[in-house]
Design a protein around this motif. Structure first.
Motif, PDB file in Angstrom:
ATOM      1  N   UNK A 260       0.814  -1.217   0.000  1.00  0.00           N
ATOM      2  CA  UNK A 260       0.000   0.000   0.000  1.00  0.00           C
ATOM      3  C   UNK A 260       0.847   1.267   0.000  1.00  0.00           C
ATOM      4  N   UNK A 261       2.044   1.191   0.578  1.00  0.00           N
ATOM      5  CA  UNK A 261       2.870   2.393   0.696  1.00  0.00           C
ATOM      6  C   UNK A 261       3.779   2.598  -0.512  1.00  0.00           C
ATOM      7  N   UNK A 262       4.587   1.577  -0.858  1.00  0.00           N
ATOM      8  CA  UNK A 262       5.497   1.674  -1.996  1.00  0.00           C
ATOM      9  C   UNK A 262       5.356   0.397  -2.836  1.00  0.00           C
ATOM     10  N   UNK A 263       4.401   0.356  -3.720  1.00  0.00           N
ATOM     11  CA  UNK A 263       4.235  -0.857  -4.539  1.00  0.00           C
ATOM     12  C   UNK A 263       5.337  -1.066  -5.573  1.00  0.00           C
ATOM     13  N   UNK A 264       5.975   0.033  -6.039  1.00  0.00           N
ATOM     14  CA  UNK A 264       7.010  -0.085  -7.073  1.00  0.00           C
ATOM     15  C   UNK A 264       8.269   0.674  -6.652  1.00  0.00           C
ATOM     16  N   UNK A 265       9.455   0.050  -6.758  1.00  0.00           N
ATOM     17  CA  UNK A 265       9.635  -1.353  -7.120  1.00  0.00           C
ATOM     18  C   UNK A 265       9.269  -2.283  -5.961  1.00  0.00           C
ATOM     19  N   UNK A 266       9.086  -3.551  -6.275  1.00  0.00           N
ATOM     20  CA  UNK A 266       8.739  -4.531  -5.246  1.00  0.00           C
ATOM     21  C   UNK A 266       9.755  -4.505  -4.110  1.00  0.00           C
ATOM     22  N   UNK A 267       9.281  -4.787  -2.935  1.00  0.00           N
ATOM     23  CA  UNK A 267      10.140  -4.708  -1.747  1.00  0.00           C
ATOM     24  C   UNK A 267      11.377  -5.579  -1.871  1.00  0.00           C
ATOM     25  N   UNK A 268      11.265  -6.738  -2.553  1.00  0.00           N
ATOM     26  CA  UNK A 268      12.407  -7.651  -2.655  1.00  0.00           C
ATOM     27  C   UNK A 268      13.567  -7.032  -3.418  1.00  0.00           C
ATOM     28  N   UNK A 269      13.298  -5.992  -4.201  1.00  0.00           N
ATOM     29  CA  UNK A 269      14.372  -5.336  -4.961  1.00  0.00           C
ATOM     30  C   UNK A 269      14.958  -4.136  -4.230  1.00  0.00           C
ATOM     31  N   UNK A 270      14.337  -3.734  -3.123  1.00  0.00           N
ATOM     32  CA  UNK A 270      14.770  -2.504  -2.445  1.00  0.00           C
ATOM     33  C   UNK A 270      15.715  -2.814  -1.293  1.00  0.00           C
ATOM     34  N   UNK A 271      16.931  -3.226  -1.627  1.00  0.00           N
ATOM     35  CA  UNK A 271      17.964  -3.435  -0.609  1.00  0.00           C
ATOM     36  C   UNK A 271      19.342  -3.281  -1.239  1.00  0.00           C
ATOM     37  N   UNK A 272      20.338  -3.113  -0.400  1.00  0.00           N
ATOM     38  CA  UNK A 272      21.691  -2.814  -0.858  1.00  0.00           C
ATOM     39  C   UNK A 272      22.265  -3.929  -1.734  1.00  0.00           C
ATOM     40  N   UNK A 273      21.978  -5.170  -1.391  1.00  0.00           N
ATOM     41  CA  UNK A 273      22.519  -6.291  -2.162  1.00  0.00           C
ATOM     42  C   UNK A 273      22.015  -6.275  -3.601  1.00  0.00           C
ATOM     43  N   UNK A 274      20.727  -6.015  -3.763  1.00  0.00           N
ATOM     44  CA  UNK A 274      20.158  -5.975  -5.114  1.00  0.00           C
ATOM     45  C   UNK A 274      20.678  -4.764  -5.877  1.00  0.00           C
ATOM     46  N   UNK A 275      20.812  -3.616  -5.208  1.00  0.00           N
ATOM     47  CA  UNK A 275      21.344  -2.429  -5.873  1.00  0.00           C
ATOM     48  C   UNK A 275      22.762  -2.696  -6.386  1.00  0.00           C
ATOM     49  N   UNK A 276      23.538  -3.404  -5.596  1.00  0.00           N
ATOM     50  CA  UNK A 276      24.904  -3.751  -6.002  1.00  0.00           C
ATOM     51  C   UNK A 276      24.886  -4.684  -7.219  1.00  0.00           C
ATOM     52  N   UNK A 277      23.985  -5.665  -7.197  1.00  0.00           N
ATOM     53  CA  UNK A 277      23.877  -6.596  -8.328  1.00  0.00           C
ATOM     54  C   UNK A 277      23.433  -5.877  -9.595  1.00  0.00           C
ATOM     55  N   UNK A 278      22.489  -4.957  -9.458  1.00  0.00           N
ATOM     56  CA  UNK A 278      22.032  -4.188 -10.613  1.00  0.00           C
ATOM     57  C   UNK A 278      23.166  -3.360 -11.203  1.00  0.00           C
ATOM     58  N   UNK A 279      23.970  -2.773 -10.334  1.00  0.00           N
ATOM     59  CA  UNK A 279      25.113  -1.996 -10.806  1.00  0.00           C
ATOM     60  C   UNK A 279      26.097  -2.881 -11.569  1.00  0.00           C
ATOM     61  N   UNK A 290      14.474   2.977 -13.149  1.00  0.00           N
ATOM     62  CA  UNK A 290      13.603   2.373 -12.137  1.00  0.00           C
ATOM     63  C   UNK A 290      12.298   3.152 -12.031  1.00  0.00           C
ATOM     64  N   UNK A 291      11.184   2.424 -12.082  1.00  0.00           N
ATOM     65  CA  UNK A 291       9.873   3.018 -11.838  1.00  0.00           C
ATOM     66  C   UNK A 291       9.601   2.976 -10.340  1.00  0.00           C
ATOM     67  N   UNK A 292       9.407   4.155  -9.735  1.00  0.00           N
ATOM     68  CA  UNK A 292       9.148   4.256  -8.297  1.00  0.00           C
ATOM     69  C   UNK A 292       7.742   4.820  -8.094  1.00  0.00           C
ATOM     70  N   UNK A 293       6.941   4.084  -7.349  1.00  0.00           N
ATOM     71  CA  UNK A 293       5.588   4.530  -7.055  1.00  0.00           C
ATOM     72  C   UNK A 293       5.372   4.503  -5.552  1.00  0.00           C
ATOM     73  N   UNK A 294       5.174   5.674  -4.978  1.00  0.00           N
ATOM     74  CA  UNK A 294       4.961   5.797  -3.543  1.00  0.00           C
ATOM     75  C   UNK A 294       3.659   6.547  -3.294  1.00  0.00           C
ATOM     76  N   UNK A 295       2.912   6.082  -2.298  1.00  0.00           N
ATOM     77  CA  UNK A 295       1.651   6.736  -1.942  1.00  0.00           C
ATOM     78  C   UNK A 295       1.850   7.861  -0.924  1.00  0.00           C
ATOM     79  N   UNK A 296       3.088   8.062  -0.478  1.00  0.00           N
ATOM     80  CA  UNK A 296       3.384   9.109   0.493  1.00  0.00           C
ATOM     81  C   UNK A 296       3.294  10.487  -0.157  1.00  0.00           C
TER      82      UNK A 296
END
Length: 369
Positions: A260-279, A290-296
């Motif tokens: 409900x708060x941040x549907x995009x990107x999925x929570x499983x992609x929002x961490x340092x390890x994944x950011x490093x792998x993407x780089x 990256x598509x970022x969608x926040x309801x805040x």
């Protein structure tokens, strides 16, 4: 002399009449086998090779079907498919809608998760058959216009790699460049690029097989020599690419969940390890988009995601869309200073990109910082 009777000098008589034509049992069995084989081939083609569902526009060649006319009269949309996924527990709805736009009336095809009717994951424009309208035709038969983008955030995602020159505005310069998209949806992003330049090497990764099936059936997403869909876990695909040293010129991350708060990107992609792998899988002159969608309302979570990403890239730009709440992060290995001259250059570049790609009508205003 009777026909068929021959007299020889020795008065021997021969009857030359041909015996009745009859088929032997073996001959009959042979033809029966041939006939049975033809029937078998027909049944195989009918049930397994030909499309399982043939859609016929009943309006062609004769008068209007009054039942169909009465069903659609006064309606603004028509649901054409609903299917639930055992993988994600989401139920997806595909619907054709009659809409009024600045360009006039048109028909769009939407796909959304049931319960989120106002938040379409995919929107594409349909091409009418002749002069047929929504009310007077079976729109399931209409073709998809992949070069007409209907969602602003998709237009921003497409423009992003061109803005930072990961992709060139000269088509031939992009031949063979490798594109990775995590999250297929209805395929409007990658099919636009595929139509724009069929020589781009595009891989789309989608977790949900139901989404893949709907995209192929109703959104004309194709697999060919330079564009393919892989049904697998996007996170695992990224890790495997990193392990094998695979590099991409552009990586799009457009995978969402039901948060409900941040549907995009999925929570499983929002961490340092994944950011490093993407780089690791983005080439030296490439870009992560990256598509970022926040309801805040305050956007703190968005700023944090962009800041975290920037730790693994030379720089990250944040693109805001005035008419939608999505924010697009563009990260490159190259350092881009936030000087006024650089910002002005990027804005001019963005305007040139949207004009060149024909996206100026849908992506009217963006903000970059």
């Amino acid at each position: 002399m009777p026909q068929g009777i021959l007299h020889t000098p020795n008065e021997t008589v021969f009857n030359l009449k041909r015996p009745p034509r009859t088929m032997s049992i073996k001959t009959k069995q042979y033809f029966a086998c041939i006939f049975s084989f033809c029937i078998l081939i027909y049944l195989v083609l009918y049930f397994y090779v030909l499309p399982s569902e043939v859609l016929i526009d009943e309006q062609y060649g004769r008068g209007l079907d009054e039942d169909l006319l009465n069903q659609k009269r006064g309606l603004e949309e028509s649901i054409i498919s609903q299917e639930c996924s055992p993988v994600t527990d989401n139920c997806y709805v595909v619907v054709d809608k009659k809409v009024e736009t600045d360009l006039g009336q048109m028909v769009e095809r939407h796909m959304y998760v049931k319960g989120f009717e106002d938040e379409s994951d995919t929107i594409v424009r349909l091409i009418p058959q002749g002069d047929r309208t929504f009310e007077y035709s079976d729109t399931r038969m209409w073709k998809i216009d992949h070069l007409s983008i209907r969602a602003q955030y998709i237009a921003a995602l497409i423009s992003a790699p061109f803005i930072v020159s990961a992709l060139s505005l000269v088509d031939s310069d992009n031949d063979g460049k490798a594109i990775l998209e995590i999250g297929l949806g209805g395929g409007s992003l990658d099919m636009f690029l595929h139509q724009l330049n069929p020589k781009l090497n595009i891989t789309a990764v989608e977790l949900d097989p139901v989404v893949v099936s709907l995209a192929q059936k109703w959104f004309n997403v194709v697999n060919d020599n330079t564009r393919r869909t892989i049904t697998t876990d996007g996170l695992e695909f990224i890790k495997l690419a990193e392990k094998n040293g695979v590099k991409y010129d552009v990586v799009f991350l457009d995978a969402c969940d039901s948060s409900k708060s941040i549907p995009c990107p999925s929570k499983v992609f929002r961490n340092q390890e994944v950011y490093s792998s993407l780089s690791s899988i983005v080439g030296s002159t490439g870009a992560l988009v990256v598509n970022i969608l926040s309801q805040s309302e305050h956007g703190v979570e968005v700023d944090q995601i962009v800041e975290d990403l920037s730790q693994y890239f030379g720089s990250c730009l944040k693109v805001s869309i005035t008419d939608e709440v999505n924010v697009i992060a563009i990260c490159t290995k190259q350092a881009i200073t936030d000087s006024t001259s650089n910002t002005d250059f990027l804005r001019r570049r963005a305007n040139a990109v949207t004009m060149r790609l024909g996206l100026q009508d849908v992506l009217k205003t963006i903000k970059m910082n």
